[in-house]
Design a protein around this motif. Structure first.
Motif, short mmCIF file in Angstrom:
data_model
loop_
_atom_site.label_atom_id
_atom_site.label_comp_id
_atom_site.label_asym_id
_atom_site.label_seq_id
_atom_site.Cartn_x
_atom_site.Cartn_y
_atom_site.Cartn_z
N SER A 77 -8.92 32.11 50.43
CA SER A 77 -10.19 32.83 50.41
C SER A 77 -10.30 33.78 51.61
CB SER A 77 -11.37 31.84 50.43
OG SER A 77 -12.59 32.53 50.45
N ALA A 78 -9.95 33.30 52.78
CA ALA A 78 -10.01 34.13 53.99
C ALA A 78 -9.06 35.32 53.88
CB ALA A 78 -9.67 33.29 55.22
N ALA A 79 -7.88 35.09 53.34
CA ALA A 79 -6.91 36.18 53.19
C ALA A 79 -7.44 37.25 52.24
CB ALA A 79 -5.57 35.63 52.69
N PHE A 80 -7.95 36.84 51.09
CA PHE A 80 -8.47 37.81 50.13
C PHE A 80 -9.69 38.54 50.69
CE2 PHE A 80 -5.85 35.87 46.79
CZ PHE A 80 -5.41 37.01 46.15
N ALA A 105 -13.23 44.84 45.15
CA ALA A 105 -14.14 44.03 44.33
C ALA A 105 -13.40 42.83 43.73
CB ALA A 105 -14.76 44.88 43.23
N GLY A 106 -12.22 43.07 43.20
CA GLY A 106 -11.42 41.97 42.66
C GLY A 106 -11.04 40.97 43.73
N GLU A 107 -10.71 41.45 44.91
CA GLU A 107 -10.34 40.56 46.01
C GLU A 107 -11.53 39.71 46.45
OE1 GLU A 107 -7.06 43.90 47.26
OE2 GLU A 107 -8.97 43.81 48.34
N ILE A 108 -12.71 40.28 46.43
CA ILE A 108 -13.91 39.51 46.77
C ILE A 108 -14.16 38.42 45.73
CG2 ILE A 108 -16.44 39.63 46.97
CD1 ILE A 108 -15.97 42.41 48.34
N ALA A 111 -11.79 35.70 46.52
CA ALA A 111 -12.23 35.00 47.73
C ALA A 111 -13.35 34.01 47.42
CB ALA A 111 -12.69 36.02 48.78
N VAL A 112 -14.32 34.45 46.62
CA VAL A 112 -15.45 33.58 46.27
C VAL A 112 -14.98 32.41 45.40
CG1 VAL A 112 -17.62 33.48 44.96
CG2 VAL A 112 -17.19 35.38 46.55
#
Length: 121
Positions: A77-80, A105-108, A111-112
């Protein structure tokens, strides 16, 4: 839920590893970034990290909720989130085109999803 996102993300990470290793200029130019020697060098050097993420996620895909699975989830999550924030910053600074915002947006989302999966143990 964790199993699905682990497998799906592992597959994406393998694709990114191959793309960044073999065709870093194509990846960079997708976001309007000039592919110079330094950028290509750094992109290729960073590519094995995606293979590492893919390996960790693939091997952990069947882990039951635990402190270890939570640690994996929070780390991914932190990496994304970090990649998303740097992409947004690159857009704001004019380094990358608006296409980077779709990637961010995809990375968030990833992460979530991993943050939520990490809280389940």
């Amino acid at each position: 839920m964790f199993r699905f996102i682990a497998i799906f993300t592992a597959a994406i990470c393998v694709v990114l590893f191959v793309l960044l290793l073999i065709a870093p200029a194509v990846y960079m130019e997708t976001y309007g970034v000039t592919a110079d020697t330094a950028g290509i060098f750094m992109t290729q050097r960073a590519s094995p990290m995606f293979l590492g993420f893919a390996t960790i996620l693939w091997l952990a895909r069947d882990c039951r909720p635990s402190q270890l699975r939570s640690a994996i989830c929070f780390g991914i999550s932190a990496a994304f989130m970090g990649v998303a924030l740097t992409g947004i910053a690159d857009y704001v600074q004019g380094t990358a085109t608006a296409k980077i915002l779709a990637a961010a947006a995809g990375e968030i989302v990833f992460a979530v999803l991993f943050w939520r999966a990490g809280r389940i143990s």
